[in-house]
Design a protein around this motif. Structure first.
Motif, mmCIF file in Angstrom:
data_model
loop_
_atom_site.group_PDB
_atom_site.id
_atom_site.type_symbol
_atom_site.label_atom_id
_atom_site.label_comp_id
_atom_site.label_asym_id
_atom_site.label_seq_id
_atom_site.Cartn_x
_atom_site.Cartn_y
_atom_site.Cartn_z
ATOM 1 N N HIS A 184 -4.487 -0.656 -23.823
ATOM 2 C CA HIS A 184 -5.597 -0.965 -22.912
ATOM 3 C C HIS A 184 -5.206 -0.671 -21.463
ATOM 4 C CE1 HIS A 184 -9.174 -2.976 -21.406
ATOM 5 N NE2 HIS A 184 -8.409 -3.695 -20.604
ATOM 6 N N LEU A 185 -3.978 -1.000 -21.102
ATOM 7 C CA LEU A 185 -3.518 -0.706 -19.745
ATOM 8 C C LEU A 185 -3.465 0.798 -19.500
ATOM 9 C CD1 LEU A 185 -0.620 -3.310 -19.371
ATOM 10 C CD2 LEU A 185 -2.893 -3.427 -18.361
ATOM 11 N N LEU A 186 -2.976 1.536 -20.478
ATOM 12 C CA LEU A 186 -2.875 2.986 -20.312
ATOM 13 C C LEU A 186 -4.247 3.640 -20.225
ATOM 14 C CD1 LEU A 186 0.057 3.828 -22.759
ATOM 15 C CD2 LEU A 186 0.067 4.018 -20.261
ATOM 16 N N ASN A 187 -5.205 3.115 -20.977
ATOM 17 C CA ASN A 187 -6.553 3.678 -20.924
ATOM 18 C C ASN A 187 -7.221 3.419 -19.576
ATOM 19 O OD1 ASN A 187 -6.506 4.764 -23.501
ATOM 20 N ND2 ASN A 187 -7.325 2.910 -24.448
ATOM 21 N N GLY A 188 -6.759 2.385 -18.856
ATOM 22 C CA GLY A 188 -7.352 2.078 -17.564
ATOM 23 C C GLY A 188 -6.729 2.844 -16.410
ATOM 24 N N THR A 189 -5.598 3.506 -16.657
ATOM 25 C CA THR A 189 -4.940 4.230 -15.560
ATOM 26 C C THR A 189 -5.714 5.436 -15.055
ATOM 27 O OG1 THR A 189 -3.626 5.428 -17.220
ATOM 28 C CG2 THR A 189 -2.645 3.447 -16.217
ATOM 29 N N PRO A 190 -6.428 6.211 -15.896
ATOM 30 C CA PRO A 190 -7.189 7.338 -15.332
ATOM 31 C C PRO A 190 -8.245 6.900 -14.325
ATOM 32 C CG PRO A 190 -6.919 7.614 -17.695
ATOM 33 C CD PRO A 190 -6.453 6.234 -17.375
ATOM 34 N N ARG A 191 -8.842 5.738 -14.542
ATOM 35 C CA ARG A 191 -9.867 5.260 -13.607
ATOM 36 C C ARG A 191 -9.265 4.869 -12.266
ATOM 37 N NH1 ARG A 191 -11.564 2.715 -18.423
ATOM 38 N NH2 ARG A 191 -10.632 0.750 -17.732
ATOM 39 N N SER A 192 -8.054 4.331 -12.307
ATOM 40 C CA SER A 192 -7.406 3.927 -11.058
ATOM 41 C C SER A 192 -6.679 5.084 -10.377
ATOM 42 C CB SER A 192 -6.394 2.812 -11.339
ATOM 43 O OG SER A 192 -5.367 3.275 -12.201
ATOM 44 N N ARG A 193 -6.539 6.219 -11.091
ATOM 45 C CA ARG A 193 -5.884 7.417 -10.555
ATOM 46 C C ARG A 193 -4.456 7.122 -10.091
ATOM 47 N NH1 ARG A 193 -10.766 10.125 -6.876
ATOM 48 N NH2 ARG A 193 -12.273 10.365 -8.594
ATOM 49 N N LYS A 194 -3.765 6.312 -10.893
ATOM 50 C CA LYS A 194 -2.379 5.989 -10.589
ATOM 51 C C LYS A 194 -1.497 6.448 -11.738
ATOM 52 C CE LYS A 194 -3.335 1.922 -7.721
ATOM 53 N NZ LYS A 194 -3.113 0.455 -7.542
ATOM 54 N N ASN A 195 -0.332 6.905 -11.406
ATOM 55 C CA ASN A 195 0.644 7.291 -12.410
ATOM 56 C C ASN A 195 1.503 6.076 -12.769
ATOM 57 O OD1 ASN A 195 -0.191 10.002 -12.407
ATOM 58 N ND2 ASN A 195 1.125 10.453 -10.623
ATOM 59 N N VAL A 196 1.664 5.841 -14.054
ATOM 60 C CA VAL A 196 2.454 4.702 -14.519
ATOM 61 C C VAL A 196 3.558 5.214 -15.430
ATOM 62 C CG1 VAL A 196 0.551 3.082 -14.355
ATOM 63 C CG2 VAL A 196 0.925 4.322 -16.481
ATOM 64 N N THR A 197 4.614 4.436 -15.513
ATOM 65 C CA THR A 197 5.732 4.768 -16.396
ATOM 66 C C THR A 197 5.760 3.791 -17.560
ATOM 67 O OG1 THR A 197 7.257 3.337 -15.192
ATOM 68 C CG2 THR A 197 7.026 5.626 -14.418
ATOM 69 N N ALA A 198 6.575 4.085 -18.543
ATOM 70 C CA ALA A 198 6.705 3.205 -19.709
ATOM 71 C C ALA A 198 7.231 1.838 -19.306
ATOM 72 C CB ALA A 198 7.621 3.855 -20.743
ATOM 73 N N SER A 199 8.147 1.802 -18.356
ATOM 74 C CA SER A 199 8.694 0.518 -17.909
ATOM 75 C C SER A 199 7.628 -0.325 -17.212
ATOM 76 C CB SER A 199 9.880 0.740 -16.974
ATOM 77 O OG SER A 199 9.488 1.505 -15.844
ATOM 78 N N ASN A 200 6.730 0.322 -16.423
ATOM 79 C CA ASN A 200 5.629 -0.417 -15.781
ATOM 80 C C ASN A 200 4.727 -1.047 -16.832
ATOM 81 O OD1 ASN A 200 5.378 2.231 -13.356
ATOM 82 N ND2 ASN A 200 6.457 0.282 -13.165
ATOM 83 N N VAL A 201 4.334 -0.265 -17.813
ATOM 84 C CA VAL A 201 3.434 -0.766 -18.852
ATOM 85 C C VAL A 201 4.086 -1.900 -19.629
ATOM 86 C CG1 VAL A 201 2.188 -0.156 -20.959
ATOM 87 C CG2 VAL A 201 2.255 1.446 -19.047
ATOM 88 N N ALA A 202 5.357 -1.721 -20.001
ATOM 89 C CA ALA A 202 6.053 -2.767 -20.752
ATOM 90 C C ALA A 202 6.199 -4.036 -19.921
ATOM 91 C CB ALA A 202 7.424 -2.258 -21.197
ATOM 92 N N TYR A 203 6.466 -3.887 -18.616
ATOM 93 C CA TYR A 203 6.662 -5.051 -17.744
ATOM 94 C C TYR A 203 5.408 -5.923 -17.701
ATOM 95 C CZ TYR A 203 7.186 -7.712 -13.417
ATOM 96 O OH TYR A 203 7.236 -8.715 -12.487
#
Length: 227
Positions: free
Chosen positions: A48-67
């Motif tokens: 769910h977090l990853l699906n929301g990243t395109p709308r926010s136009r931010k790049n995230v890493t695996a560590s960010n998502v896991a955190y």
């Protein structure tokens, strides 16, 4: 929900190992939670977090998502929601708003038998259920309409545990006449409520019998295991 290959690879190869390690050491288990279920919930939250990243136009890493996924799980959030008012939801229990107790938990001792009473035995009402009470009121209304003044007084004395001798002077009738009205009352009760009415009102509800049978089975099983 469609998952593109890059998201799937990120979840399974990079996020999932981080979640598995953190859940085992930092996420408290509540109720029937286990590590496998928490990992599945965490993956759903991470997706769910990853699906929301395109709308926010931010790049995230695996560590960010896991955190952030671990922070959600530690606070009691699950993929199905975050409900503090639900006593069975982890968020409510972690916040200390409620506690879940087993119905088989011992809470007192029955002084008449010296046997422990469980929470399940203390909570249920001892009265008849509303449907049974309504049916009995209908039956009693029909019966009372057939009674004369003396028989009604006899019924009231029996209900309040008063002596019938007090009716002798009140109605200026002999003791034997009062007894005749009492016998008539007994015949009317059996005719209107059934010949086995005395047995019915002394019976325990069926679920009480099931509960006692279960307790006896467990006691016998425990005795066999210790001998």
């Amino acid at each position: 929900m469609l998952i593109n290959p890059s998201t799937e690879n990120l979840l399974l190869r990079e996020v999932q190992p981080r979640l598995r390690n953190a859940i085992a050491h930092t996420v408290p288990s509540v109720g029937c939670d286990d590590e496998a279920e928490l990992l599945q919930d965490g993956l759903a939250i991470a997706l769910h977090l990853l699906n929301g990243t395109p709308r926010s136009r931010k790049n995230v890493t695996a560590s960010n998502v896991a955190y952030y996924t671990i922070k959600y799980l530690r606070s009691g959030r699950r993929s199905t929601g975050y409900r503090k008012a639900d006593p069975l939801h982890p968020a409510s229990q972690l916040n200390g708003h409620c506690r879940v107790h087993s119905f088989e938990e011992h809470v007192a001792v029955d002084r008449s038998t010296d046997e422990p009473l469980t929470l399940g035995e203390m909570l249920p009402a001892r009265d008849d259920d509303p449907a049974t009470q309504a049916c009995r009121r209908l039956d009693w209304n029909d019966l009372i309409q057939q009674l004369d003044a003396i028989t009604k007084a006899v019924l009231l004395c029996l209900a309040t545990c008063e002596e019938l001798t007090g009716l002798v002077k009140r109605f200026r009738k002999s003791r034997s006449m009062i007894q005749n009205h009492k016998d008539r009352l007994a015949r009317l009760v059996k005719a209107n409520l059934g010949a086995d009415i005395l047995r019915q009102i002394q019976e325990r509800p069926g679920w009480h019998n099931d509960m006692h049978v279960t307790r006896e089975k467990l006691a016998c099983r425990w005795e066999r295991s210790t001998t």
